[in-house]
Design a protein around this motif. Structure first.
Motif, PDB file in Angstrom:
ATOM      1  N   GLN A 144       0.919  -1.310  -0.074  1.00  0.00           N
ATOM      2  CA  GLN A 144       0.034  -0.199   0.154  1.00  0.00           C
ATOM      3  C   GLN A 144       1.018   1.306   0.040  1.00  0.00           C
ATOM      4  N   ILE A 145       2.073   1.175   0.799  1.00  0.00           N
ATOM      5  CA  ILE A 145       2.968   2.297   1.037  1.00  0.00           C
ATOM      6  C   ILE A 145       3.526   2.557  -0.728  1.00  0.00           C
ATOM      7  N   ILE A 146       4.012   1.496  -1.255  1.00  0.00           N
ATOM      8  CA  ILE A 146       4.755   1.716  -2.529  1.00  0.00           C
ATOM      9  C   ILE A 146       3.666   1.959  -3.387  1.00  0.00           C
ATOM     10  N   LEU A 147       2.445   1.606  -3.764  1.00  0.00           N
ATOM     11  CA  LEU A 147       1.575   2.050  -4.569  1.00  0.00           C
ATOM     12  C   LEU A 147       1.078   3.681  -4.269  1.00  0.00           C
ATOM     13  N   ARG A 148       1.039   4.094  -3.031  1.00  0.00           N
ATOM     14  CA  ARG A 148       0.849   5.479  -2.637  1.00  0.00           C
ATOM     15  C   ARG A 148       2.068   6.191  -3.371  1.00  0.00           C
TER      16      ARG A 148
END
Length: 295
Positions: free
Chosen positions: A229-233
């Motif tokens: 989720q952090i990487i996609l953000r």
């Protein structure tokens, strides 16, 4: 044998009821379906409101930009590890804790339950929690994401209610008479009868951990340990930043790509959960209804 004849009012009620739930189903499903077709469509047509039920002018540049990023696969690996470890620990604690609190012979169980329920309404706050995690040396580790939220009070109450309504006291008495101790009774009798609630807890915890990003944003600094989720953000923010740094014509193209990435990110993040849910759905409904009706 005389058969029951349905009245016109019953027939119309069924028709209206079916129509109502079809509308509700459409309202729930269509937003996700729209995101799916928008992720494959020309962003100009999506923004112009011309994409409704089918993709138009197929475009996959957004997915290509997402999937060519090596960090995506690192994020998937990390999130799968975090989800599995967190789910296993959480389900073990919820089942053992819920069963113990459901036993009438547990001294002070009502007081213990009140103290646990107290944490639903009052917490220490973000800064004290961060300082506690830091003092325990869990920053930039898996345990910072697993330990603080290992037991959800709401899920614990569901487990306790399920055991109270499903495992009769007579079953324990019969097992004790046959020489069965508490541990064997729980492992050999209680767990095999608890498949629905186990599936419910797995689904609750796995979905929650898969979608979680805030704890990782606070506690994880090492990029190699960040969840999906952090990487996609970060990919989405980077795509928007790239568009702002270009000239007007290039910025317009980058903005279109950013729109595709935005929709693609939702699909990439949601796909594993959507694949898992149909296999657990029947247990999910059964487990929740048993606890709610008989509790």
């Amino acid at each position: 044998m005389e058969t029951w004849k349905r009245s016109k009012s019953d027939i119309w009620f069924d028709r209206i009821n079916v129509l109502f739930w079809i509308i509700v189903l459409f309202i729930v499903i269509y937003p996700l379906y729209f995101i799916l077709i928008a992720s494959f469509s020309n962003p100009d047509l999506v923004n112009a409101g011309q994409v409704w039920f089918m993709p138009k002018e197929l475009a996959i540049e957004g997915y290509m930009r997402i999937l060519e990023n090596d960090q995506i696969w690192v994020g998937y690996r990390n999130t799968i590890i975090y989800t599995i470890v967190s789910t296993v620990i959480s389900v073990v604690l919820l089942l053992t804790g819920g069963y113990a609190l459901s036993r009438k012979d547990l001294a002070g169980r009502n007081v213990i339950m009140m103290l646990i329920a107290f944490t639903m309404f009052f917490g220490g706050g973000l800064i004290p929690t961060y300082l506690l995690v830091k003092s325990l040396g869990m920053l930039d580790t898996l345990w910072a994401l697993v330990i603080p939220n290992a037991v959800g009070v709401y899920q614990l109450i569901i487990c306790r209610t399920f055991f109270q309504s499903t495992i009769p006291d007579e079953l324990l008495e019969a097992a004790v008479m046959d020489g069965c101790n508490n541990t064997r009774f729980f492992l050999r009798i209680v767990l095999p009868l608890s498949t629905p609630i186990i599936a419910v807890m797995i689904l609750f915890r796995a979905v929650s951990e898969w979608n979680a990003y805030f704890d990782a944003l606070i506690y994880i600094r090492d990029q190699a340990k960040q969840p999906l989720q952090i990487i996609l953000r970060d990919i989405l923010i980077q795509a928007q930043a790239d568009g702002n740094m270009l000239d007007s014509s290039s910025a317009a193209e980058q903005q279109k790509l950013s729109e595709q990435i935005k929709y693609g990110v939702v699909i990439v993040a949601s796909l594993p959960v959507l694949v898992l849910y149909p296999f657990l759905q029947r247990y999910f409904v059964k487990g929740v209804m048993i606890g709610s009706i008989k509790g």
